[in-house]
Motif scaffolding. Sequence first.
Motif, short mmCIF file in Angstrom:
data_model
loop_
_atom_site.label_atom_id
_atom_site.label_comp_id
_atom_site.label_asym_id
_atom_site.label_seq_id
_atom_site.Cartn_x
_atom_site.Cartn_y
_atom_site.Cartn_z
N LEU A 1 44.23 -56.20 89.79
CA LEU A 1 43.16 -55.44 88.77
C LEU A 1 42.55 -55.74 87.25
N THR A 2 44.04 -56.23 86.65
CA THR A 2 43.85 -56.45 85.25
C THR A 2 43.03 -57.65 85.10
N PRO A 3 43.00 -58.28 85.72
CA PRO A 3 41.67 -59.30 85.22
C PRO A 3 40.56 -58.92 85.63
N ALA A 4 40.32 -58.98 86.67
CA ALA A 4 38.30 -58.50 86.74
C ALA A 4 38.16 -57.27 86.20
N PHE A 5 39.19 -56.03 85.77
CA PHE A 5 38.81 -54.99 84.33
C PHE A 5 38.99 -55.57 83.38
N THR A 6 39.86 -57.07 83.05
CA THR A 6 39.84 -57.36 81.40
C THR A 6 38.54 -58.43 81.53
N PHE A 7 38.16 -58.81 82.17
CA PHE A 7 36.86 -60.12 82.01
C PHE A 7 35.60 -59.01 81.89
N GLY B 1 34.80 -63.39 91.14
CA GLY B 1 36.40 -63.26 91.59
C GLY B 1 37.12 -61.45 91.24
N ALA B 2 36.25 -61.32 90.26
CA ALA B 2 35.94 -59.91 89.39
C ALA B 2 35.85 -59.08 90.90
N ILE B 3 34.58 -59.46 91.55
CA ILE B 3 34.41 -58.53 92.68
C ILE B 3 35.49 -58.42 93.91
N LEU B 4 36.14 -59.53 94.15
CA LEU B 4 37.04 -59.66 95.08
C LEU B 4 38.13 -59.21 94.87
N SER B 5 38.18 -59.25 93.51
CA SER B 5 39.63 -58.79 93.17
C SER B 5 39.64 -57.24 93.54
N ILE B 6 38.69 -56.54 92.94
CA ILE B 6 38.76 -55.01 93.12
C ILE B 6 38.21 -54.43 94.49
N SER B 7 37.88 -55.27 95.51
CA SER B 7 38.02 -55.71 96.68
C SER B 7 39.36 -55.33 97.33
N ILE C 1 45.81 -50.88 80.56
CA ILE C 1 46.22 -51.91 80.38
C ILE C 1 45.22 -53.20 79.24
N SER C 2 44.17 -53.00 80.52
CA SER C 2 42.95 -53.79 79.76
C SER C 2 41.96 -53.57 78.77
N VAL C 3 42.56 -52.00 78.79
CA VAL C 3 41.87 -51.48 77.33
C VAL C 3 42.84 -51.47 76.08
N ILE C 4 43.75 -52.27 76.38
CA ILE C 4 44.93 -52.04 75.60
C ILE C 4 45.06 -53.70 74.62
N TYR C 5 44.71 -54.72 76.49
CA TYR C 5 44.74 -56.51 75.47
C TYR C 5 42.91 -56.54 74.96
N GLY D 1 50.51 -64.66 72.89
CA GLY D 1 49.47 -64.95 74.09
C GLY D 1 48.25 -64.21 73.86
N LEU D 2 47.59 -63.20 73.54
CA LEU D 2 46.12 -62.71 72.92
C LEU D 2 46.14 -63.22 71.65
N HIS D 3 46.69 -63.66 70.65
CA HIS D 3 46.28 -64.13 70.06
C HIS D 3 45.69 -65.30 69.96
N LEU D 4 46.65 -66.01 70.67
CA LEU D 4 46.62 -67.26 70.89
C LEU D 4 45.40 -67.95 72.18
N LYS D 5 45.44 -67.06 73.55
CA LYS D 5 44.81 -67.41 74.06
C LYS D 5 43.73 -67.10 74.75
N GLY D 6 43.92 -65.48 74.28
CA GLY D 6 42.87 -64.13 74.31
C GLY D 6 43.15 -63.49 75.56
N PRO D 7 42.39 -62.19 75.46
CA PRO D 7 42.71 -61.26 76.91
C PRO D 7 42.56 -61.77 78.08
N VAL D 8 41.89 -62.79 78.68
CA VAL D 8 41.23 -63.04 79.54
C VAL D 8 42.34 -63.87 80.24
#
Length: 375
Positions: free
Chosen positions: A119-125, A149-155, A210-214, A285-292
């Motif tokens: 769920l983390t990618p869907a939440f973060t996106f 993809g976000a909807i499928l992850s949550i499902s 964790i997504s909020v923390i990212y 990684g967040l500094h280099l590539k971003g949260p997603v």
Amino acid sequence: MRRSGEEKVAWRYFSRDVVPFTAMITVECATVGSNTLFKAATLRGLSFYVFVFYSYLVSTLLLLPLSFIFGRSKRLPPSKYPLFFKIFLVGLLGLISQIAGCKGIEYSSPTLSSAISNLTPAFTFTLAVIFRMEQVRLMSSETQAKILGAILSISGALVIVLYKGPKVLAAASFTLPSPPTISLRHQQMTSFESSWIIGGLLLASQYFIISVIYILQTWIMEAYPEKIRVVFFYNLIATLMSAPVCFFAESNLTSWVLKPDISLAAIVYSGVFVSLFSALTHTWGLHLKGPVYVSLFRPLSIAIAVAMGAIFLGDALHLGSVIGSVILCFGFYTVIWGKARENSTNAVAGCEHSPLLLTHVAEDEHLLVRYDLCK
């Protein structure tokens, strides 16, 4: 001259793509290993409040000298209050997510934790879109793929939590248990099934936090890119806040006495490889590539968790986990495809205005050179 340019492009590709990719996979292995050790330790009587406090304490004590040795003297931003407030929020939310995650694993299993982590990618996106860290063009195939993809992850996560189903793969047993053991095992499995949904909900809340923390960490890195010191400060805050909470919740003093067994191993492992190594790697990684980008590696933990759970904990694989994981993985790769297409489109669009690119394209027709020179 051409060889020098190719070597520069190769090194840039290695440092900006290969190293982060390898580091994120290593972090997922370390996290699943910590979850497996923690579950095994709780079966031996370790209180998760004791685990949380000591884990933060270990990482804070290790980061204290590192922050002075390797921390560069970069000046703080002019307005310091928003930065300190964000670091405080990261520490507070990190403590809450750690408690929710440990309690969720205690109710369920590390395998479920790894499945829900998809769920983390869907939440973060979703959060990145809300805070305008990701572009949304509803008519483009890239954005449609990321939303789907976000909807499928949550499902998929909902399927795993709400539908357990029959066993697909049971743990191997080499000896036949006696009838009292079978009865006890049946009672344990009944209790385990009744707490499955509670554990899933706790784990889902952990990965939303964790997504909020990212998102918060990305903002912090933009204002003050001192990774070691930032990680030290929010680990220190989490340690100070967890002390009264954990001591109040776990009033049995004998539980705080550690012995050289699996409980101590789980605490030290978590403090070193999760609260320290994983936190530093994610912050970098967040500094280099971003949260997603960082959140996209969570689904890889499923296979690792299933293998470790079957080997070390005797966990069984259920049909609901298989179906939900397939849906989750399909959603995960859909988001990845959309993200890759978006990055490629942005890179090519930016290259149209680059004279340097046109020169190198005339010398070399490889798409890798074309793409990396545009970054």
